[in-house]
Design a protein around this motif. Structure first.
Motif, PDB file in Angstrom:
ATOM      1  N   TRP A   1      38.970 -50.959  43.624  1.00  0.00           N
ATOM      2  CA  TRP A   1      38.188 -50.615  42.449  1.00  0.00           C
ATOM      3  C   TRP A   1      36.758 -50.415  42.928  1.00  0.00           C
ATOM      4  N   LEU A   2      36.157 -49.284  42.594  1.00  0.00           N
ATOM      5  CA  LEU A   2      34.735 -49.072  42.829  1.00  0.00           C
ATOM      6  C   LEU A   2      34.053 -49.035  41.477  1.00  0.00           C
TER       7      LEU A   2
ATOM      8  N   MET B   1      34.076 -46.849  36.715  1.00  0.00           N
ATOM      9  CA  MET B   1      34.964 -47.467  37.695  1.00  0.00           C
ATOM     10  C   MET B   1      36.079 -46.496  38.026  1.00  0.00           C
ATOM     11  N   SER B   2      36.502 -46.560  39.255  1.00  0.00           N
ATOM     12  CA  SER B   2      37.622 -45.752  39.697  1.00  0.00           C
ATOM     13  C   SER B   2      38.495 -46.588  40.612  1.00  0.00           C
ATOM     14  N   ALA B   3      39.789 -46.434  40.445  1.00  0.00           N
ATOM     15  CA  ALA B   3      40.738 -46.979  41.414  1.00  0.00           C
ATOM     16  C   ALA B   3      40.879 -45.903  42.480  1.00  0.00           C
ATOM     17  N   VAL B   4      40.502 -46.226  43.706  1.00  0.00           N
ATOM     18  CA  VAL B   4      40.499 -45.244  44.792  1.00  0.00           C
ATOM     19  C   VAL B   4      41.453 -45.670  45.902  1.00  0.00           C
ATOM     20  N   ARG B   5      41.922 -44.683  46.668  1.00  0.00           N
ATOM     21  CA  ARG B   5      42.708 -44.958  47.867  1.00  0.00           C
ATOM     22  C   ARG B   5      41.739 -45.120  49.026  1.00  0.00           C
TER      23      ARG B   5
ATOM     24  N   CYS C   1      32.311 -38.630  40.595  1.00  0.00           N
ATOM     25  CA  CYS C   1      30.889 -38.788  40.319  1.00  0.00           C
ATOM     26  C   CYS C   1      30.048 -37.875  41.201  1.00  0.00           C
ATOM     27  N   LEU C   2      28.783 -37.751  40.846  1.00  0.00           N
ATOM     28  CA  LEU C   2      27.847 -36.925  41.597  1.00  0.00           C
ATOM     29  C   LEU C   2      27.484 -37.557  42.931  1.00  0.00           C
ATOM     30  N   ASP C   3      27.168 -36.718  43.892  1.00  0.00           N
ATOM     31  CA  ASP C   3      26.721 -37.186  45.196  1.00  0.00           C
ATOM     32  C   ASP C   3      25.475 -38.056  45.036  1.00  0.00           C
ATOM     33  N   GLY C   4      25.457 -39.182  45.725  1.00  0.00           N
ATOM     34  CA  GLY C   4      24.317 -40.091  45.671  1.00  0.00           C
ATOM     35  C   GLY C   4      24.387 -41.137  44.580  1.00  0.00           C
ATOM     36  N   THR C   5      25.484 -41.192  43.840  1.00  0.00           N
ATOM     37  CA  THR C   5      25.633 -42.173  42.766  1.00  0.00           C
ATOM     38  C   THR C   5      25.528 -43.590  43.333  1.00  0.00           C
ATOM     39  N   PRO C   6      24.720 -44.455  42.693  1.00  0.00           N
ATOM     40  CA  PRO C   6      24.583 -45.837  43.178  1.00  0.00           C
ATOM     41  C   PRO C   6      25.867 -46.654  42.985  1.00  0.00           C
ATOM     42  N   LEU C   7      26.195 -47.440  43.998  1.00  0.00           N
ATOM     43  CA  LEU C   7      27.377 -48.302  43.984  1.00  0.00           C
ATOM     44  C   LEU C   7      26.991 -49.698  43.517  1.00  0.00           C
ATOM     45  N   LEU C   8      27.774 -50.245  42.585  1.00  0.00           N
ATOM     46  CA  LEU C   8      27.528 -51.591  42.056  1.00  0.00           C
ATOM     47  C   LEU C   8      28.395 -52.653  42.720  1.00  0.00           C
ATOM     48  N   ASP C   9      29.688 -52.350  42.913  1.00  0.00           N
ATOM     49  CA  ASP C   9      30.589 -53.375  43.419  1.00  0.00           C
ATOM     50  C   ASP C   9      31.870 -52.744  43.936  1.00  0.00           C
ATOM     51  N   ILE C  10      32.574 -53.505  44.752  1.00  0.00           N
ATOM     52  CA  ILE C  10      33.881 -53.142  45.295  1.00  0.00           C
ATOM     53  C   ILE C  10      34.799 -54.331  45.066  1.00  0.00           C
ATOM     54  N   LYS C  11      35.991 -54.052  44.559  1.00  0.00           N
ATOM     55  CA  LYS C  11      36.979 -55.111  44.354  1.00  0.00           C
ATOM     56  C   LYS C  11      38.333 -54.595  44.834  1.00  0.00           C
ATOM     57  N   PRO C  12      39.168 -55.452  45.378  1.00  0.00           N
ATOM     58  CA  PRO C  12      40.504 -54.998  45.751  1.00  0.00           C
ATOM     59  C   PRO C  12      41.345 -54.723  44.503  1.00  0.00           C
ATOM     60  N   TYR C  13      42.173 -53.713  44.601  1.00  0.00           N
ATOM     61  CA  TYR C  13      43.113 -53.373  43.536  1.00  0.00           C
ATOM     62  C   TYR C  13      44.401 -54.146  43.801  1.00  0.00           C
ATOM     63  N   PHE C  14      44.813 -54.946  42.826  1.00  0.00           N
ATOM     64  CA  PHE C  14      46.055 -55.709  42.933  1.00  0.00           C
ATOM     65  C   PHE C  14      47.078 -55.095  41.976  1.00  0.00           C
ATOM     66  N   ALA C  15      48.101 -54.445  42.521  1.00  0.00           N
ATOM     67  CA  ALA C  15      49.124 -53.824  41.676  1.00  0.00           C
ATOM     68  C   ALA C  15      49.777 -54.846  40.757  1.00  0.00           C
ATOM     69  N   SER C  16      49.864 -56.090  41.201  1.00  0.00           N
ATOM     70  CA  SER C  16      50.527 -57.127  40.409  1.00  0.00           C
ATOM     71  C   SER C  16      49.751 -57.502  39.150  1.00  0.00           C
ATOM     72  N   THR C  17      48.444 -57.276  39.129  1.00  0.00           N
ATOM     73  CA  THR C  17      47.656 -57.658  37.953  1.00  0.00           C
ATOM     74  C   THR C  17      46.861 -56.511  37.350  1.00  0.00           C
ATOM     75  N   ASP C  18      46.655 -55.412  38.081  1.00  0.00           N
ATOM     76  CA  ASP C  18      45.804 -54.326  37.600  1.00  0.00           C
ATOM     77  C   ASP C  18      46.574 -53.174  36.974  1.00  0.00           C
ATOM     78  N   ASP C  19      47.894 -53.236  36.912  1.00  0.00           N
ATOM     79  CA  ASP C  19      48.705 -52.143  36.419  1.00  0.00           C
ATOM     80  C   ASP C  19      49.387 -52.550  35.114  1.00  0.00           C
ATOM     81  N   PHE C  20      49.109 -51.808  34.052  1.00  0.00           N
ATOM     82  CA  PHE C  20      49.726 -52.047  32.745  1.00  0.00           C
ATOM     83  C   PHE C  20      50.340 -50.739  32.248  1.00  0.00           C
TER      84      PHE C  20
END
Length: 170
Positions: A74-75, A114-118, A134-153
């Motif tokens: 997750w970005l 937020m985007s789920a990215v590969r 998003c546009l080039d140069g967009t500021p990044l706030l956070d990175i989180k791992p994507y967990f298929a077991s909890t992030d998929d509904f």
């Protein structure tokens, strides 16, 4: 700050924002994408497989420890050109006003996206990913791992979208 491409459309409602913010943020890097104009950006992150670069600022690089072998992330990022005062928006492809909180538009009181990215690759200071919108140069706030077991509904529903017919009847 909103750019000229982000002005209100007919039927949209804008409000006056508070004079001072409630909290501060620390950008941890920048997103490098092929898109420099809003019109060229994909409408959502699933519409692009373009490789993009996540540049991590030096103080935050140790936080990448442990990401090797991760397939998706997750970005969270700050849509710094989007207007912040729209509370009702009229999406171009729908033609009907909806409350901002019922939409995934970048225009929001706090333009956090937020985007789920590969994760395609990484170095000690950058990530190469696919799935940004998003546009080039967009500021990044956070990175989180994507967990298929909890992030998929798969059963998730957005009521108005399920019943939506576009102006052309489709």
């Amino acid at each position: 700050m909103s750019g000229p491409d982000f002005g209100p459309r007919p039927g949209e409602i804008a409000i006056e924002l508070p004079a001072t913010p409630d909290a501060g943020l620390h950008f941890i890097g920048r997103l490098r994408t092929p898109w420099t104009r809003r019109a060229d950006c994909p409408r959502n992150s699933r519409e692009s497989d373009a490789p993009c670069t996540v540049e991590i600022d030096a103080p935050f690089r140790p936080a990448l420890e442990g990401l090797a072998g991760t397939s998706h992330l997750w970005l969270l990022y700050w849509m710094d050109h989007a207007p912040r005062n729209l509370v009702v928006q009229v999406p171009r492809s729908y033609g009907v006003g909806r409350g901002t909180f019922a939409l995934r538009s970048p225009a929001r009181p706090n333009p956090i996206a937020m985007s789920a990215v590969r994760l395609l690759g990484m170095t000690d200071s950058t990530l190469t990913v696919a799935g940004l919108d998003c546009l080039d140069g967009t500021p990044l706030l956070d990175i989180k791992p994507y967990f298929a077991s909890t992030d998929d509904f798969p059963e998730a529903i957005v009521g108005w979208h399920r019943e939506h017919k576009r102006p052309d009847g489709t």
